[in-house]
Design an enzyme around this catalytic site. Structure first.
Site, PDB file in Angstrom:
ATOM      1  N   GLU A 153      39.795  33.008  27.778  1.00 46.10           N
ATOM      2  CA  GLU A 153      39.428  33.570  29.366  1.00 46.10           C
ATOM      3  C   GLU A 153      38.891  32.146  29.903  1.00 46.10           C
ATOM      4  O   GLU A 153      37.643  32.225  29.922  1.00 46.10           O
ATOM      5  CB  GLU A 153      38.596  34.838  29.515  1.00 46.10           C
ATOM      6  CG  GLU A 153      39.556  35.738  28.814  1.00 46.10           C
ATOM      7  CD  GLU A 153      38.700  37.279  29.177  1.00 46.10           C
ATOM      8  OE1 GLU A 153      37.982  37.315  30.011  1.00 46.10           O
ATOM      9  OE2 GLU A 153      38.820  37.939  28.330  1.00 46.10           O
ATOM     10  N   PHE A 154      39.458  31.280  30.661  1.00 51.05           N
ATOM     11  CA  PHE A 154      40.991  31.210  30.780  1.00 51.05           C
ATOM     12  C   PHE A 154      41.213  29.681  30.558  1.00 51.05           C
ATOM     13  O   PHE A 154      40.394  28.828  31.038  1.00 51.05           O
ATOM     14  CB  PHE A 154      41.431  31.688  32.021  1.00 51.05           C
ATOM     15  CG  PHE A 154      41.242  33.367  32.051  1.00 51.05           C
ATOM     16  CD1 PHE A 154      42.407  34.185  31.483  1.00 51.05           C
ATOM     17  CD2 PHE A 154      40.191  33.658  32.899  1.00 51.05           C
ATOM     18  CE1 PHE A 154      42.295  35.470  31.805  1.00 51.05           C
ATOM     19  CE2 PHE A 154      40.233  35.291  33.110  1.00 51.05           C
ATOM     20  CZ  PHE A 154      41.099  36.067  32.277  1.00 51.05           C
TER      21      PHE A 154
END
Ligand SMILES: *[C@@H]1O[C@H](CO)[C@@H](O)[C@H](O)[C@H]1NC(C)=O
Ligand SMILES: *[C@@H]1O[C@H](CO)[C@@H](O)[C@H](O)[C@H]1NC(C)=O
Ligand SMILES: *[C@@H]1O[C@H](CO)[C@@H](O)[C@H](O)[C@H]1NC(C)=O
Ligand SMILES: *[C@@H]1O[C@H](CO)[C@@H](O)[C@H](O)[C@H]1NC(C)=O
Length: 385
Positions: A153-154
């Site tokens: 993420e991310f």
């Protein structure tokens, strides 16, 4: 009465959408596999051991989370003499292996608080990448997992997205090789991804490597939630199905994944077993988009579904189904909570099935009511195929 009418309008809209979806999916080949995913993530929590999970409601359980070491690129579990974690991993997989039938478990790597810079390096560097991949397979097998789930993420740039594509390619190859050389079924390989295939709200515009995803992953867990943070100055649906003014909605996000070219059966829709609360600026202004002065009850406004239910009961809160967003909210005094409940979840599941998606998953175990109201409704809503 007014609420009932709203609900009726809302349902009509949903039925139209379902019909449209069924029509548009005629052109895509039907998936050969009938395996459907009803997943849930479990977070290390002594108050909610793995044995508390009602396994009749789920097909896959994800262990959240483990991380690579930033110097060796191996999972910490392989690196350290971490008896506590090892016991936790073993207890976890054994709990589900002893069920009839056994429930597959996946070791989830990363998560919202993981080191995104480290993943970017690992994905880009052939040596670090190979070490990392080897370690994930080693650890998954040592502790009896059936698969690996990757939650970066991310990725922040197009280059990082390309590197992710290469990482998934190498990962799949290593998993196939290991399966061949040990004569065991290959580990599953999945990833948790953003609600849309494109990042269009902030930072560099970038798109997930859809070709690599199609070829190398069993499926993606699309995080169709947290669409609105507790930092928002107006109230709103944290996981609303629709938004007439933006593309920030569950339906827009899922359509973007399909339009982006990922096979529908490889798309698994995420749903939150939690809500977000705000403190209203004016208790008399309590619709979607009402000004607020910050988060309400819960840690930074986050409330587990069972806490929302308790709050609604104790405060006699007013519960409203909003057809515009396809979501539910409740309010009492100056507290306002946007969330999902058994009704909104069954609508979402019907929608996912009409789109021929691979299934759904929840974040997270322990947030539903003790009798699993939301999870039960979701499981029932997925009609037998
Ligand atoms: C994250 O990873 C980067 C790259 O390896 C490293 O320089 C940094 O110290 C890490 N951050 C933390 C908080 O561990
Ligand atoms: C990981 O690397 C070690 C050492 O080279 C090797 O023995 C082992 O088979 C590898 N494991 C996998 C799953 O590739
Ligand atoms: C939503 O996305 C579509 C397709 O990319 C685009 O045409 C449209 O302008 C977007 N709508 C908004 C409100 O951003
Ligand atoms: C909320 O913030 C946006 C900008 O971030 C601003 O345009 C808007 O007026 C604010 N709304 C309220 C109700 O304070």
């Amino acid at each position: 009465m007014a609420n009932f009418l709203k609900l009726k309008q809302f349902l009509t809209l949903v039925l139209i959408l379902l019909a449209l979806a069924a029509k548009s999916s005629k052109s895509t080949p039907s998936p050969s596999s009938t395996t459907r995913v009803k997943g849930i993530y479990w977070i290390e929590n002594p108050l909610f051991p793995p044995s508390s999970i009602d396994t009749s409601l789920f097909t896959h359980i994800f262990y959240a989370f483990v991380s690579p070491n930033k110097f060796t690129y191996k999972l910490e579990e392989e690196e350290e003499d971490s008896t506590t974690v090892a016991t936790s991993l073993t207890t976890f997989t054994n709990t589900f292996k002893t069920k009839t039938p056994p429930i597959p478990t996946l070791l989830s790597i990363g998560g919202a608080t993981s080191n995104s810079t480290l993943f970017a390096f690992i994905a880009s560097d052939p040596t670090a990448r190979a070490t990392f991949i080897n370690s994930t397979i080693q650890v998954a097998r040592t502790f009896g997992f059936d698969g690996i789930d990757f939650d970066w993420e991310f990725p922040t740039t197009t280059k990082e997205m390309n590197d992710l594509g290469e990482l998934l390619f190498q990962w799949r190859r290593a998993i196939s090789d290991e399966a061949t050389s040990t004569s065991r079924p290959p580990l599953l390989l999945t990833a948790a991804v953003y609600f849309a295939v494109n990042f269009f709200l902030s930072g560099e515009r970038r798109m997930y490597p859809v070709d690599s995803i199609n070829k190398n992953l069993d499926w993606v867990n699309v995080m169709s939630y947290d669409l609105l943070g507790s930092g928002s100055n107006v109230t709103g649906a944290p996981s609303g199905m629709f938004d007439s003014k933006s593309n920030v909605s569950v339906v827009s996000g899922l359509f973007s994944w399909i339009r982006g070219g990922v096979a529908p059966e490889k798309i698994v829709m995420g749903m939150p077993l939690y809500g977000k609360s705000w403190k209203l600026q004016d208790p008399n202004v309590h619709g979607i988009g009402a000004p607020n002065v910050g988060p309400g009850p819960g840690v930074d406004g986050g409330m587990a579904y069972f806490q929302v239910v308790d709050f609604n009961k104790q405060m006699g809160a007013k519960v409203v189904y909003d057809k515009e967003t396809g979501s539910v909210y409740s309010y009492s005094g100056s507290t306002w909570i946007g969330y999902d409940d058994p009704f909104t979840v069954s609508v979402k599941v019907g929608f996912a099935q009409a789109l021929k998606l691979g299934g759904y998953f929840f974040w997270a175990a322990g947030y539903d009511t003790s009798d699993w109201k939301v999870s039960t409704q979701a499981s029932k809503a997925w009609r037998p195929e």
